[in-house]
Design a protein around this motif. Structure first.
Motif, short mmCIF file in Angstrom:
data_model
loop_
_atom_site.label_atom_id
_atom_site.label_comp_id
_atom_site.label_asym_id
_atom_site.label_seq_id
_atom_site.Cartn_x
_atom_site.Cartn_y
_atom_site.Cartn_z
N ILE A 129 0.84 -1.19 0.00
CA ILE A 129 0.00 0.00 0.00
C ILE A 129 0.88 1.25 0.00
N SER A 142 -3.73 3.77 -0.90
CA SER A 142 -4.12 2.97 -2.06
C SER A 142 -3.33 1.68 -2.07
N PHE A 143 -3.93 0.63 -2.62
CA PHE A 143 -3.20 -0.61 -2.82
C PHE A 143 -2.33 -0.45 -4.07
N GLU A 145 0.20 -1.88 -7.13
CA GLU A 145 0.74 -2.91 -8.00
C GLU A 145 2.07 -2.44 -8.58
N ALA A 150 1.65 4.33 -8.73
CA ALA A 150 0.87 4.71 -7.56
C ALA A 150 1.27 6.10 -7.06
N ALA A 242 -8.17 3.93 1.00
CA ALA A 242 -8.54 2.51 1.01
C ALA A 242 -8.52 1.95 2.42
N TRP A 262 -9.87 -1.50 -6.25
CA TRP A 262 -8.62 -2.26 -6.20
C TRP A 262 -8.83 -3.75 -6.46
N ARG A 266 -9.46 -8.80 -4.22
CA ARG A 266 -8.98 -8.18 -2.97
C ARG A 266 -10.16 -7.85 -2.05
#
Length: 288
Positions: A129, A142-143, A145, A150, A242, A262, A266
């Motif tokens: 995150i 935020s999650f 990737e 991000a 999130a 997300w 998840r």
């Protein structure tokens, strides 16, 4: 759609078009109601049911979106922006920005130039995150990737802010939520900006107990807009924080999970994880 619903829809569509076309004149409730041949009281209630917000707030949102466009394009001073938007002066422009955007017009125009944001990356049970904070509280989670992507999304929200990769105490307190400290959620400070409607929806999400679920329709009823399920869904999709603001606890009335910014995989994992933690806690209390 019944004949009456069709008539109501056309009236609200006409009202929305009138407000968007004439917002520079800042029409009042009586003026707009007269255009659609309704009493101000009936129009206020009907518009709120169909649009998910009051006519006054819709006018404010329309006005501020135009003002934001002028400021972002750097085509006008604050005084000129207020005048072009139909507001009586910079003080009204200031009040409108503070109420809806959570910052002054100058701060918006400067893209958060005087705002200092600490950010850090951390692990969670559901993946990496990105968590960011101001001196007021958490402004973004935020999650992740892709870390670069991000961080770019965070920067786009505050293009001229001063960013520092630093794990501060505000972030640490927020991250404790993943270590059985969810009962201390009310001690975590948030720094959010959004419309009145969005803030009302996010505040309602915070009241959903851990391990329990709600629906878009229930959230709409709780904010006294029972016909605003779609608007609620949009506000939930705009959630900037999130997990702390638990949009994952909202599902469709049919029982289907519904979307999740997300990923639904998840979302499923988070719901299952929370239910398990609550069951373990209840079993422990029973043994005691």
């Amino acid at each position: 759609m019944s004949d009456q619903e069709h008539i109501n829809y056309n009236r609200i569509a006409e009202a929305i078009n009138y407000i968007q076309t004439n917002f520079k004149d800042q029409p009042n409730l009586d003026e707009v109601a007269e255009k659609v041949h309704l009493s101000p009281f009936h129009f206020q209630r009907l518009f709120t049911d169909w649009a998910g917000t009051s006519p006054k707030k819709f006018l404010q949102y329309t006005s501020i979106e135009y003002a934001k466009k002028l400021l972002k394009e750097n085509k006008a001073t604050l005084f000129e922006t207020a005048h072009e938007t139909g507001l009586s002066g910079t003080s009204r422009l200031h009040d409108l920005f503070m109420k809806i955007e959570g910052m002054t017009p100058a701060e918006y125009k400067n893209g958060g130039k005087n705002l200092s944001i600490n950010y850090s990356f951390a692990d969670s049970p559901f993946g990496n995150i990105l968590v960011a904070s101001t001196s007021i509280g958490i402004c973004h989670i935020s999650f992740v990737e892709n870390k670069t992507q991000a961080f770019s999304i965070l920067q786009n929200q505050f293009p001229n802010a001063n960013f520092k990769q630093h794990l501060d105490l505000i972030q640490q307190n927020a991250l404790f939520i993943f270590n059985h400290a969810w009962h201390k959620l009310n001690q975590i400070k948030l720094h959010l900006k959004g419309t009145d409607f969005q803030l009302k929806v996010w505040e309602t999400l915070l009241k959903i107990p851990m391990g329990q679920l709600s629906t878009y329709g229930n959230i709409a009823k709780q904010i006294d807009n029972p016909n605003a399920s779609r608007a609620v869904g949009t506000a939930i999709g705009d959630n900037p924080v999130a997990f702390l603001i638990p949009c994952h606890r909202v599902i469709q009335g049919t029982g289907k999970l519904g979307g999740y910014m997300w990923g639904t995989t998840r979302k499923t994992a988070i719901i299952g994880w929370e239910a398990t933690k609550i069951n373990i806690e209840q079993e422990t209390d029973f043994i005691k």
